[in-house]
Motif scaffolding. Structure first.
Motif, PDB file in Angstrom:
ATOM      1  N   SER A 177       0.803  -1.234   0.000  1.00 53.81           N
ATOM      2  CA  SER A 177       0.000   0.000   0.000  1.00 53.81           C
ATOM      3  C   SER A 177       0.835   1.284   0.000  1.00 53.81           C
ATOM      4  N   ARG A 201       6.265 -10.104   6.558  1.00 50.66           N
ATOM      5  CA  ARG A 201       5.588 -10.035   7.851  1.00 50.66           C
ATOM      6  C   ARG A 201       6.215 -11.026   8.814  1.00 50.66           C
ATOM      7  N   GLU A 217      -0.917  -4.203  -5.539  1.00 50.20           N
ATOM      8  CA  GLU A 217      -1.685  -3.056  -5.076  1.00 50.20           C
ATOM      9  C   GLU A 217      -2.335  -2.407  -6.296  1.00 50.20           C
ATOM     10  N   PHE A 255      -9.890  -1.032   7.047  1.00 47.21           N
ATOM     11  CA  PHE A 255      -8.466  -0.717   6.894  1.00 47.21           C
ATOM     12  C   PHE A 255      -8.315   0.759   7.223  1.00 47.21           C
ATOM     13  N   PHE A 257      -6.651   3.005   5.902  1.00 45.31           N
ATOM     14  CA  PHE A 257      -6.467   3.903   4.749  1.00 45.31           C
ATOM     15  C   PHE A 257      -7.612   3.869   3.758  1.00 45.31           C
ATOM     16  N   GLY A 289      -8.128  -7.187  -0.018  1.00 43.35           N
ATOM     17  CA  GLY A 289      -8.730  -6.112   0.757  1.00 43.35           C
ATOM     18  C   GLY A 289      -8.863  -4.913  -0.153  1.00 43.35           C
ATOM     19  N   ALA A 290      -9.881  -4.087   0.097  1.00 41.17           N
ATOM     20  CA  ALA A 290     -10.110  -2.955  -0.809  1.00 41.17           C
ATOM     21  C   ALA A 290     -10.947  -1.902  -0.096  1.00 41.17           C
ATOM     22  N   GLY A 291     -11.110  -0.777  -0.754  1.00 40.12           N
ATOM     23  CA  GLY A 291     -11.988   0.244  -0.203  1.00 40.12           C
ATOM     24  C   GLY A 291     -11.803   1.571  -0.905  1.00 40.12           C
ATOM     25  N   PHE A 313      -7.009  -1.303  -3.770  1.00 40.50           N
ATOM     26  CA  PHE A 313      -7.148  -2.710  -3.386  1.00 40.50           C
ATOM     27  C   PHE A 313      -5.764  -3.344  -3.288  1.00 40.50           C
TER      28      PHE A 313
HETATM   29  N1  PHE Z   1      -2.780  -3.467   2.418  1.00 36.61           N
HETATM   30  C1  PHE Z   1      -3.899  -4.287   2.809  1.00 36.61           C
HETATM   31  C2  PHE Z   1      -3.349  -5.610   3.353  1.00 36.61           C
HETATM   32  O1  PHE Z   1      -2.182  -5.880   3.185  1.00 36.61           O
HETATM   33  C3  PHE Z   1      -4.816  -4.548   1.654  1.00 36.61           C
HETATM   34  C4  PHE Z   1      -5.501  -3.315   1.131  1.00 36.61           C
HETATM   35  C5  PHE Z   1      -4.947  -2.605   0.104  1.00 36.61           C
HETATM   36  C6  PHE Z   1      -6.691  -2.901   1.682  1.00 36.61           C
HETATM   37  C7  PHE Z   1      -5.602  -1.477  -0.378  1.00 36.61           C
HETATM   38  C8  PHE Z   1      -7.354  -1.786   1.208  1.00 36.61           C
HETATM   39  C9  PHE Z   1      -6.796  -1.089   0.168  1.00 36.61           C
HETATM   40  O2  PHE Z   1      -4.068  -6.385   3.941  1.00 36.61           O
END
Ligand code: PHE
Length: 344
Positions: A177, A201, A217, A255, A257, A289-291, A313
Motif C-alpha cells: 500500500s 511479515r 496493489e 483498513f 487507509f 482487501g479494498a476500499g 485494493f
Molecule cells: N494493504 C492491505 C493488506 O495488506 C490490503 C488493502 C490494500 C486494503 C488497499 C485496502 C486497500 O491487507
C-alpha cells in the motif's frame, strides 16, 4: 672468414638436424639469423676487408644465410604439418555422440501468476508503477504514517513488522500500500496504477502463512470514482481470472487507509464451498482487501478529497495462485523443489 662462415653453417645444419619441434626451429633462427645472431656478427667484420674480398665474402655470406633460411623454412613446414596433425588427432570430435542434456528453466508460478494478474489490469486501463515507486525497504512514513495507520496500531509492532537496523523507522514493507502514496505524491489525478511486489511479515510459518509473500496493489483516483467502480473493476478481474462460474462475495471490513472498506472472498476450490481444512470450514477464501481511499490519505498527498475520490485494493498473489492451481501449502512456492515447480 670464409671457413668461419662455413663452420657456422655446419653448426647450424647440425643443430637443425637435431631439431624436433617448431620451437627448436625458432631457437635456431634466433641463434644464427637474428640481428644478434652469429652471421650478423661476422657481417660486421666485412667493413674491414678490401673491396674485392668484401664482394666475395659478402656474397658467400648471403648465399649461406639464404641456404640456411631455406633449410629452416622446409623443416618448419614439416613440423608445422606434423604438429597440426597431432593436434587435430588429439582434439578429434565425434559428432555422432549424444549431446549433454541441459534442462530448460521456466517461469516460477508466482511470476506467471503475477504476469497474468498484471495483464488483466492492464486491459482494464491500469499501468504498472516504476520500481522506484515501489521499494521493498520502506520507511514507516510510507508503510504506515501516510496510510493513516495510528502510531499505536498493532501492525506496527515488531511482532508483525520487520524493522531494519539501517536507521530508525526503516522497515521491510508489510504491504504494497505504500506504493499508493508514492504514486500520488506530487501528481495530479487521474491516477490509475497497479504495483506488484514482495512484502514481509513477522509470521510463524505454516501451510497458510510465510514470512514473505507477494501482493498487487491497485489504485484509481479521479473525479467521481465510486464504490460501484471498485466493485465493477474487481468483479471483472475475478470473472477473467477465475471464470464466470466461481462464486464471490464482498464483505465489509476495516483498513485505516480506506473508508468504507471491504474484503473479497471466492468460494473455496478445494471443497466447492462445503467447508474444509483449507478454508477453515467456512467454504470461502479471502483474496483481497479494498476500499475507497480515506480522505485523510488524499489530503496527506495534497489531493483535495472534495474534488477527487478513489479506490484502492491489495491482493495476495500466492493466495490467487493457490486457488487457481489447487495448491494447499504456501511453502511450496518458496522451497525450490523442482518436482513442484516443473508442473507449471
Ligand atoms: N494493504 C492491505 C493488506 O495488506 C490490503 C488493502 C490494500 C486494503 C488497499 C485496502 C486497500 O491487507
Amino acid at each position: 672468414m670464409k671457413t668461419q662462415l662455413e663452420n657456422i653453417y655446419k653448426n647450424a645444419a647440425q643443430d637443425l638436424e637435431k631439431a624436433s619441434s617448431i620451437s627448436d626451429i625458432e631457437e635456431i633462427r634466433g641463434k644464427y639469423l637474428s640481428r644478434k645472431g652469429e652471421f650478423n656478427e661476422i657481417k660486421k667484420g666485412l667493413k674491414d676487408l678490401s673491396d674485392a674480398d668484401k664482394r666475395i665474402i659478402g656474397s658467400l655470406a648471403n648465399e649461406i644465410t639464404r641456404k640456411l633460411e631455406d633449410a629452416l623454412k622446409s623443416k618448419y613446414d614439416e613440423f608445422y604439418k606434423k604438429e597440426l596433425n597431432e593436434k587435430l588427432e588429439k582434439e578429434k570430435l565425434d559428432v555422432t555422440l549424444p549431446g549433454k542434456f541441459t534442462p530448460v528453466g521456466h517461469t516460477h508460478p508466482i511470476t506467471s501468476t503475477t504476469n497474468e494478474i498484471v495483464s488483466i489490469f492492464q486491459t482494464l486501463g491500469f499501468s504498472v508503477v516504476s520500481d522506484e515507486l515501489s521499494p521493498e525497504v520502506e520507511t514507516e512514513y510510507y508503510n504506515f504514517d501516510m496510510l493513516n495507520v495510528p502510531k499505536d496500531h498493532p501492525a506496527r509492532d515488531v511482532q508483525d513488522t520487520f524493522y531494519t537496523k539501517l536507521a530508525k523507522n526503516v522497515v521491510l514493507r508489510s504491504q504494497t500500500s505504500g506504493a499508493q502514496i508514492h504514486a500520488m505524491e506530487g501528481k495530479n489525478p487521474p491516477i490509475r496504477v497497479i504495483s506488484p511486489g514482495r512484502v514481509y511479515r513477522n509470521e510463524n510459518i505454516n501451510a497458510r502463512k510465510n514470512n514473505f509473500f507477494h501482493q498487487i496493489e491497485g489504485l484509481y483516483v479521479d473525479k467521481g470514482i465510486t464504490f460501484g467502480d471498485l466493485k465493477g473493476v474487481l468483479n471483472e478481474f475475478i470473472r477473467i481470472y477465475f471464470g464466470a462460474s466461481r462464486p464471490t462475495r464482498f464483505r465489509s471490513s476495516f483498513f485505516p487507509f480506506t473508508e468504507p472498506s471491504a474484503e473479497v472472498d471466492v468460494q473455496c476450490i478445494m471443497c466447492e464451498g462445503k467447508g474444509c481444512r483449507t478454508c477453515s470450514g467456512t467454504g470461502w477464501l479471502e483474496i483481497l482487501g479494498a476500499g475507497m481511499v480515506d480522505p485523510n490519505v488524499l489530503r496527506g498527498v495534497g489531493i483535495d478529497p472534495d474534488v477527487y475520490s478513489g479506490f484502492a485494493f491489495g491482493m495476495g498473489i500466492e493466495r490467487l495462485a493457490m486457488l487457481k492451481y489447487a495448491i494447499d501449502d504456501i511453502r511450496l512456492f518458496f522451497n525450490d523443489d523442482v518436482r513442484f515447480l516443473e508442473q507449471f
